[in-house]
Design a protein around this motif. Structure first.
Motif, mmCIF file in Angstrom:
data_model
loop_
_atom_site.group_PDB
_atom_site.id
_atom_site.type_symbol
_atom_site.label_atom_id
_atom_site.label_comp_id
_atom_site.label_asym_id
_atom_site.label_seq_id
_atom_site.Cartn_x
_atom_site.Cartn_y
_atom_site.Cartn_z
ATOM 1 N N SER A 109 4.930 3.663 -13.122
ATOM 2 C CA SER A 109 6.022 3.745 -13.879
ATOM 3 C C SER A 109 6.789 4.989 -14.169
ATOM 4 O O SER A 109 8.090 4.836 -14.171
ATOM 5 N N THR A 110 6.073 6.124 -14.150
ATOM 6 C CA THR A 110 6.374 7.378 -14.338
ATOM 7 C C THR A 110 6.052 8.266 -13.380
ATOM 8 O O THR A 110 4.817 8.317 -12.653
ATOM 9 N N GLY A 111 6.778 9.609 -12.938
ATOM 10 C CA GLY A 111 6.267 10.449 -12.321
ATOM 11 C C GLY A 111 4.892 11.183 -12.685
ATOM 12 O O GLY A 111 4.081 11.447 -11.617
ATOM 13 N N SER A 112 4.678 11.356 -13.954
ATOM 14 C CA SER A 112 3.346 11.722 -14.505
ATOM 15 C C SER A 112 2.259 10.989 -13.823
ATOM 16 O O SER A 112 1.283 11.214 -13.681
ATOM 17 N N GLU A 113 2.434 9.628 -14.137
ATOM 18 C CA GLU A 113 1.779 8.622 -13.555
ATOM 19 C C GLU A 113 1.028 8.675 -12.045
ATOM 20 O O GLU A 113 0.060 8.469 -11.779
ATOM 21 N N ALA A 114 2.279 8.841 -11.387
ATOM 22 C CA ALA A 114 2.026 9.010 -9.894
ATOM 23 C C ALA A 114 1.288 10.246 -9.581
ATOM 24 O O ALA A 114 0.349 9.914 -8.952
ATOM 25 N N VAL A 115 1.467 11.274 -10.132
ATOM 26 C CA VAL A 115 0.821 12.343 -9.826
ATOM 27 C C VAL A 115 -0.521 12.238 -10.148
ATOM 28 O O VAL A 115 -1.681 12.502 -9.383
ATOM 29 N N GLU A 116 -0.748 11.742 -11.584
ATOM 30 C CA GLU A 116 -2.289 11.403 -11.991
ATOM 31 C C GLU A 116 -2.911 10.770 -11.032
ATOM 32 O O GLU A 116 -4.228 10.839 -10.621
ATOM 33 N N ALA A 137 4.711 25.525 -11.290
ATOM 34 C CA ALA A 137 4.781 23.953 -10.869
ATOM 35 C C ALA A 137 5.254 23.179 -12.098
ATOM 36 O O ALA A 137 4.720 23.827 -13.167
ATOM 37 N N TYR A 138 5.874 22.084 -11.973
ATOM 38 C CA TYR A 138 5.773 21.158 -12.873
ATOM 39 C C TYR A 138 5.440 19.783 -12.532
ATOM 40 O O TYR A 138 5.831 19.191 -11.518
ATOM 41 N N HIS A 139 4.407 19.018 -13.091
ATOM 42 C CA HIS A 139 4.025 17.801 -12.654
ATOM 43 C C HIS A 139 4.043 16.874 -13.901
ATOM 44 O O HIS A 139 3.714 15.830 -13.557
ATOM 45 N N GLY A 140 4.245 17.190 -15.001
ATOM 46 C CA GLY A 140 4.363 16.088 -16.094
ATOM 47 C C GLY A 140 3.608 16.849 -17.303
ATOM 48 O O GLY A 140 3.241 17.927 -17.333
ATOM 49 N N ARG A 141 3.706 15.450 -18.235
ATOM 50 C CA ARG A 141 3.235 15.924 -19.627
ATOM 51 C C ARG A 141 2.042 15.222 -20.183
ATOM 52 O O ARG A 141 1.834 15.262 -21.385
ATOM 53 N N VAL A 205 1.601 20.162 -4.434
ATOM 54 C CA VAL A 205 2.740 21.169 -4.090
ATOM 55 C C VAL A 205 3.972 20.265 -4.294
ATOM 56 O O VAL A 205 4.300 19.176 -3.790
ATOM 57 N N GLU A 206 5.167 20.786 -4.743
ATOM 58 C CA GLU A 206 6.462 20.445 -4.757
ATOM 59 C C GLU A 206 7.009 21.107 -3.555
ATOM 60 O O GLU A 206 7.320 22.393 -3.459
ATOM 61 N N PRO A 207 7.646 20.304 -2.517
ATOM 62 C CA PRO A 207 8.230 20.990 -1.342
ATOM 63 C C PRO A 207 9.474 21.628 -1.918
ATOM 64 O O PRO A 207 9.832 22.764 -1.186
ATOM 65 N N GLY A 210 11.035 21.729 -8.826
ATOM 66 C CA GLY A 210 11.904 21.211 -9.661
ATOM 67 C C GLY A 210 12.402 21.943 -10.958
ATOM 68 O O GLY A 210 13.220 23.045 -11.170
ATOM 69 N N GLU A 211 11.435 21.724 -12.047
ATOM 70 C CA GLU A 211 11.691 22.261 -13.211
ATOM 71 C C GLU A 211 11.571 23.987 -13.073
ATOM 72 O O GLU A 211 11.932 24.602 -13.920
ATOM 73 N N GLY A 212 10.881 24.167 -12.079
ATOM 74 C CA GLY A 212 10.306 25.753 -12.015
ATOM 75 C C GLY A 212 11.445 26.470 -11.401
ATOM 76 O O GLY A 212 11.346 27.850 -11.218
ATOM 77 N N ALA A 238 2.019 15.934 -1.653
ATOM 78 C CA ALA A 238 3.488 16.481 -1.853
ATOM 79 C C ALA A 238 3.875 15.664 -3.287
ATOM 80 O O ALA A 238 3.987 14.538 -3.205
ATOM 81 N N ASP A 239 4.250 16.553 -4.369
ATOM 82 C CA ASP A 239 5.070 15.951 -5.601
ATOM 83 C C ASP A 239 6.530 15.886 -5.066
ATOM 84 O O ASP A 239 7.258 16.911 -5.184
ATOM 85 N N GLU A 240 7.028 14.601 -4.649
ATOM 86 C CA GLU A 240 8.406 14.609 -4.390
ATOM 87 C C GLU A 240 9.106 13.709 -5.440
ATOM 88 O O GLU A 240 10.090 13.136 -5.192
ATOM 89 N N VAL A 241 8.723 13.854 -6.688
ATOM 90 C CA VAL A 241 9.038 13.200 -7.734
ATOM 91 C C VAL A 241 10.781 13.600 -7.888
ATOM 92 O O VAL A 241 11.577 12.704 -8.273
ATOM 93 N N GLN A 242 10.940 14.922 -7.999
ATOM 94 C CA GLN A 242 12.267 15.456 -8.098
ATOM 95 C C GLN A 242 13.201 15.501 -6.674
ATOM 96 O O GLN A 242 14.287 15.293 -6.805
ATOM 97 N N THR A 243 12.183 15.734 -5.595
ATOM 98 C CA THR A 243 12.989 16.173 -4.459
ATOM 99 C C THR A 243 13.473 14.856 -3.507
ATOM 100 O O THR A 243 14.153 14.827 -2.837
ATOM 101 N N ALA A 267 9.222 9.252 -7.799
ATOM 102 C CA ALA A 267 9.598 8.572 -9.034
ATOM 103 C C ALA A 267 11.422 8.700 -9.007
ATOM 104 O O ALA A 267 12.095 8.670 -7.946
ATOM 105 N N LYS A 268 11.665 9.023 -10.307
ATOM 106 C CA LYS A 268 13.101 9.329 -10.483
ATOM 107 C C LYS A 268 14.232 8.493 -9.945
ATOM 108 O O LYS A 268 14.285 7.437 -10.069
ATOM 109 N N SER A 269 14.701 8.968 -8.814
ATOM 110 C CA SER A 269 16.309 8.470 -8.169
ATOM 111 C C SER A 269 15.603 7.240 -7.507
ATOM 112 O O SER A 269 16.505 6.609 -6.904
HETATM 113 N N1 PMP Z 1 6.566 15.871 -11.180
HETATM 114 C C1 PMP Z 1 7.972 16.493 -10.785
HETATM 115 C C2 PMP Z 1 8.187 17.176 -9.463
HETATM 116 C C3 PMP Z 1 8.724 16.249 -11.947
HETATM 117 O O1 PMP Z 1 10.151 16.989 -11.686
HETATM 118 C C4 PMP Z 1 8.794 15.319 -12.924
HETATM 119 C C5 PMP Z 1 9.868 15.315 -13.953
HETATM 120 N N2 PMP Z 1 10.663 16.215 -14.169
HETATM 121 C C6 PMP Z 1 7.409 14.928 -13.075
HETATM 122 C C7 PMP Z 1 6.610 15.162 -12.195
HETATM 123 C C8 PMP Z 1 7.000 14.094 -13.959
HETATM 124 O O2 PMP Z 1 7.684 12.874 -14.147
HETATM 125 P P1 PMP Z 1 7.952 11.998 -15.737
HETATM 126 O O3 PMP Z 1 8.571 12.781 -16.295
HETATM 127 O O4 PMP Z 1 8.576 10.561 -14.893
HETATM 128 O O5 PMP Z 1 6.698 11.593 -15.767
#
Ligand code: PMP
Length: 425
Positions: A109-116, A137-141, A205-207, A210-212, A238-243, A267-269
């Protein structure tokens, strides 16, 4: 009466302060690139709910697909009774994610879960536990992704030590003097100082970060990481959550990097505003975890799957990848024009429509202009334009407008931004 201010008071009393809020505004309704607040004021949305609305607010095709699904069923839990939209979406993503090999896809359901889950899969597939992640890097909370995220304030502040086995290497940044050779050398330093390659399950790695700060990985960096992974049996994630989902002008940014990741988090879009995320990767590691080890109650909700299938169609029908490249070109041109008049803008950078500008005092890259960036965000909002900042020091303005934005709104947004710079910088 329902004003932004009165709702803000209720929010402060009812919601913990840890849930931040960039703009003190309560949205009432939205369509494509415009949002209207509870007081009836209209805004141009260059934030897109943080990279979630590449197809705009409530794209009619997405709404229609979700409504159609709502008449059938909204929930069974895929692990109890399966449904076709989940499978169809996985088939489509297996074909779409870069990599000339058999793939499988897991939905969550969420980007964090995807990375986990990508990390869990890499650990199970390799029998190793370590993960290398990068500076900024940003991968979630969630706890593991928080450990992987390379910015502890505010995300981890006061929460104590995080799960172990995470090692930090440097992400390249030409502006800040970290070239590809140094970034790759920093991975080798992890092997020397912290953990041997045989204990590392994955490099994450994020290609494009995003947040960074919208830092774009040079393709040689990705090729270098790929070579290190191949040499040591490490999986490249590859963390393509934002890209992902078309932001960078290809459906996934890795398509422009010349190498494929073993596992891709998205995730996201991908689902046009509905909560959906997942991991797509090589079939063999994706099958490393036994039945019952993956999934979740709402993971791959039928409504979100229907939305994602519609998003894929909208990308084809409206040629949104091409549009992303056009928006990126126009945006870069517009921002460079502003840069010509304002030396505080030290760099305009990006990939496709994932474009940002970094602001530094007096143009000195060592002096992040955090306050000015904040003031620009506030001034733009006062003029009806919703912006977001990012970057290690909050001194980067990023642009995540829907790829469906009408030219006229894109131009109006750029004009407002130019005005804000003229007034403040
Ligand atoms: N990875 C990246 C690259 C993100 O930009 C984000 C969200 N900004 C996340 C993971 C986490 O996604 P979510 O907030 O849906 O858990």
């Amino acid at each position: 009466s329902r004003t932004n201010e009165s709702l803000m008071q209720r929010r402060i009393a009812a919601v913990p302060r840890g849930v931040g809020q960039i703009h003190p505004i309560f949205a009432e309704h939205a369509r494509n690139c415009s949002v209207v607040d509870v007081e009836g004021r209209e805004y141009i949305d260059f934030a897109g709910g943080i990279a979630v609305l590449n197809t705009g607010h409530l794209h009619p095709k997405v709404v229609e697909a979700v409504q159609r699904q709502l008449h059938k069923l909204s929930h069974t839990c895929f692990q109890v009774l399966a449904y076709e939209p989940y499978v169809e979406l996985c088939e489509k993503l297996n074909a779409r994610v870069p990599g000339d090999f058999a793939k499988k896809t897991l939905l969550v359901s969420t980007g964090s879960e995807a990375v986990e889950n990508a990390v869990k899969i890499a650990r199970a597939a390799t029998g190793r536990t370590g993960v290398i992640a990068f500076t900024s890097a940003y991968h979630g909370r969630t706890l593991m992704t928080l450990a992987l995220t390379g910015k502890k304030v505010p995300y981890a502040a006061g929460m104590g030590l995080l799960p172990g086995g995470v090692f930090r290497a440097r992400y390249p940044s030409a502006l800040h003097g970290i070239d590809v050779a140094e970034a790759l050398a920093s991975v080798e330093r992890v092997f020397k100082n912290d953990a041997e390659p045989r204990d590392i399950a994955a490099i994450l790695v994020e290609p494009v970060q995003g947040e960074g700060g919208f830092n774009v990985a040079p393709p040689e960096f990705m090729r270098g990481l790929r070579a290190i992974c191949d040499r040591h049996g490490i999986l490249l994630i590859a963390d393509e959550v934002q890209t992902g989902a078309g932001r960078t002008g290809t459906f996934f940014a890795m398509e422009q990097m010349g190498v494929a990741a073993d596992l891709t988090a998205f995730a996201k879009s991908i689902a046009g505003g509905f909560p959906l995320a997942g991991v797509c990767g090589r079939a063999e590691p994706m099958d490393a975890i036994a039945p019952g080890g993956l999934g979740g109650t709402y993971a791959g909700s039928p409504l979100a799957c229907a939305a994602a299938l519609a998003v894929l169609e909208v990308f084809e029908e409206e040629r949104l990848l091409e549009r992303a490249r056009d928006i990126g070109a126009r945006l870069s041109e517009g921002l460079r024009a502003i840069q010509g008049r304002h030396p505080s803008i030290v760099e305009v950078r990006g990939l496709g429509a994932m474009v940002a500008m970094e602001l530094c005092e007096g143009g000195d890259p060592h002096k992040p202009a955090t306050a000015l960036t904040g003031q620009l965000v506030v001034r733009a909002r006062d003029k009806g334009l919703i912006l977001l900042s990012c970057g290690a020091y909050g001194n980067v303005l990023r642009f995540l407008m829907p790829l469906t934005v009408p030219d006229e709104l894109l131009e109006r947004g750029l004009a407002i931004l130019a005005e804000c710079f003229d007034e403040l910088a």
